[in-house]
Design a protein around this motif. Structure first.
Motif, short mmCIF file in Angstrom:
data_model
loop_
_atom_site.label_atom_id
_atom_site.label_comp_id
_atom_site.label_asym_id
_atom_site.label_seq_id
_atom_site.Cartn_x
_atom_site.Cartn_y
_atom_site.Cartn_z
N PRO A 7 13.91 0.17 -0.90
CA PRO A 7 12.65 -0.67 0.38
C PRO A 7 12.34 0.84 0.54
O PRO A 7 11.52 0.38 0.73
CB PRO A 7 14.10 -1.56 1.09
CG PRO A 7 15.10 -1.82 0.38
CD PRO A 7 15.78 -1.00 -0.49
N ASP A 10 9.34 2.09 -1.61
CA ASP A 10 8.46 1.49 -2.17
C ASP A 10 8.07 2.01 0.01
O ASP A 10 6.60 0.52 -0.81
CB ASP A 10 9.37 -0.43 -2.48
CG ASP A 10 9.72 0.02 -3.26
OD1 ASP A 10 10.70 -1.00 -3.97
OD2 ASP A 10 9.58 1.16 -4.41
N ARG A 11 7.89 1.83 0.35
CA ARG A 11 6.64 1.28 1.78
C ARG A 11 5.80 2.46 1.83
O ARG A 11 5.66 3.50 1.42
CB ARG A 11 7.98 2.23 2.85
CG ARG A 11 7.34 2.04 4.72
CD ARG A 11 8.10 2.23 5.71
NE ARG A 11 9.88 2.02 5.81
CZ ARG A 11 9.99 0.49 6.10
NH1 ARG A 11 8.63 -0.10 6.41
NH2 ARG A 11 10.71 -0.15 5.79
N ILE A 38 9.42 -6.05 0.67
CA ILE A 38 10.35 -3.79 1.77
C ILE A 38 10.81 -4.46 3.34
O ILE A 38 12.47 -4.08 3.31
CB ILE A 38 9.96 -2.77 1.66
CG1 ILE A 38 9.14 -2.29 0.25
CG2 ILE A 38 9.82 -2.37 2.68
CD1 ILE A 38 8.45 -1.53 0.47
N THR A 43 15.05 -5.29 -3.43
CA THR A 43 14.23 -3.58 -4.62
C THR A 43 14.12 -4.84 -5.59
O THR A 43 14.34 -6.12 -5.93
CB THR A 43 15.59 -2.65 -5.24
OG1 THR A 43 16.44 -3.99 -5.95
CG2 THR A 43 16.66 -1.93 -3.75
#
Length: 284
Positions: A7, A10-11, A38, A43
């Protein structure tokens, strides 16, 4: 961005300028789904497992690329599924998708489907009723033809032709021969007398009137038979000189000695002791 990222990886970046934000200050649909995923600590792989949406399609949607969904209808379905998986309200995202992509998809008109269903040919089934009626008509016609043919034959085919003295071979029926009278059977006593040997004593014991206990012995006292004689049964005994009998129920017994019937008046339940030798039984 790689598959199976965490997470934190992916921010989204925080340095987006004002020019990059939508006019209504709301993040795009893909960015909203990514941020919610996130924030939920999920995920891409986990969301794919939960929703059965493939990982490449999730990545494309989070980049607001809906070309890999296969059309607007499938894109709306994926948005709804992913929004529920990450805890967002799918209705708001679907309204924004409709506004960005020309509104909701037009419903499929019902008339063409109805027409196609109405004109679809039905499978033909065998008409058993018509087949049965046809079979009955054939049977009735055959019976009528046979009866008409039998009534239309001339009588000349069954009567003698004048002057010929003979009948038609095709229509004349042979009369059965009268049964021959049965040959007269000789009287039992006569046949038995003719068949009885002259050099022995022969005694036939029968029980036509009931069951009887009998005992038969020869001249030396040897037992020839000792037991019950059932109704309808018969026994024949022979010896060169003499037969000794004991009849327990004499009224049920008939005797034939040396081929001659014995006319003694035996009574039911009587016990008779009899002895017979060669020759005329009346003398024995």
């Amino acid at each position: 961005m790689s598959i199976g990222n965490s997470p934190e990886d992916d921010r989204p970046a925080d340095d987006l300028g004002p020019a990059e934000l939508p006019a209504d200050d709301r993040p795009p649909i893909g960015r909203a789904l990514q941020q919610a995923r996130i924030d939920s600590g999920l995920t891409v792989d986990q969301v794919s497992t939960a929703t059965r949406v493939r990982v490449p399609i999730i990545h494309a949607i989070e980049q607001d690329d809906f070309s890999r969904c296969g059309g607007d209808v499938y894109a709306r379905g994926h948005i709804r599924t992913l929004a529920r998986a990450v805890g967002l309200d799918p209705a708001e995202l679907l309204e924004r998708f409709a506004a960005d992509h020309g509104g909701r998809p037009a419903p499929t008109p019902a008339a063409p489907l109805f027409e196609a269903e109405r004109i679809r040919p039905e499978p033909r089934r065998p008409n058993w009723t018509a087949a049965m009626v046809a079979a009955i008509v054939v049977v009735i016609a055959f019976v009528g033809f046979t009866a008409f043919r039998g009534d239309s034959e001339p009588d000349g085919g069954r009567t003698p032709v004048a002057g010929s003295g003979s009948t038609s071979a095709g229509t004349a029926t042979a009369k059965p021969n009268p049964p021959k009278p049965a040959d007269p059977k000789p009287h039992p006593s006569e046949s038995a007398i003719a068949a009885a040997p002259q050099d022995k004593v022969t005694v036939k014991v029968s029980a036509p009137h009931g069951t009887s206990w009998i005992s038969a012995r020869d001249r030396n006292g040897r037992t020839l038979f000792d037991g019950l004689l059932a109704q309808g049964d018969a026994k024949t005994f022979e010896d060169k000189q003499q037969i000794n009998l004991v009849l327990g129920n004499a009224g049920a017994i008939e005797l034939l000695v040396n081929g001659k019937a014995i006319e003694d008046d035996f009574k039911p339940g009587m016990v008779e002791r009899l002895t017979y030798t060669k020759g005329d039984p009346a003398a024995g």
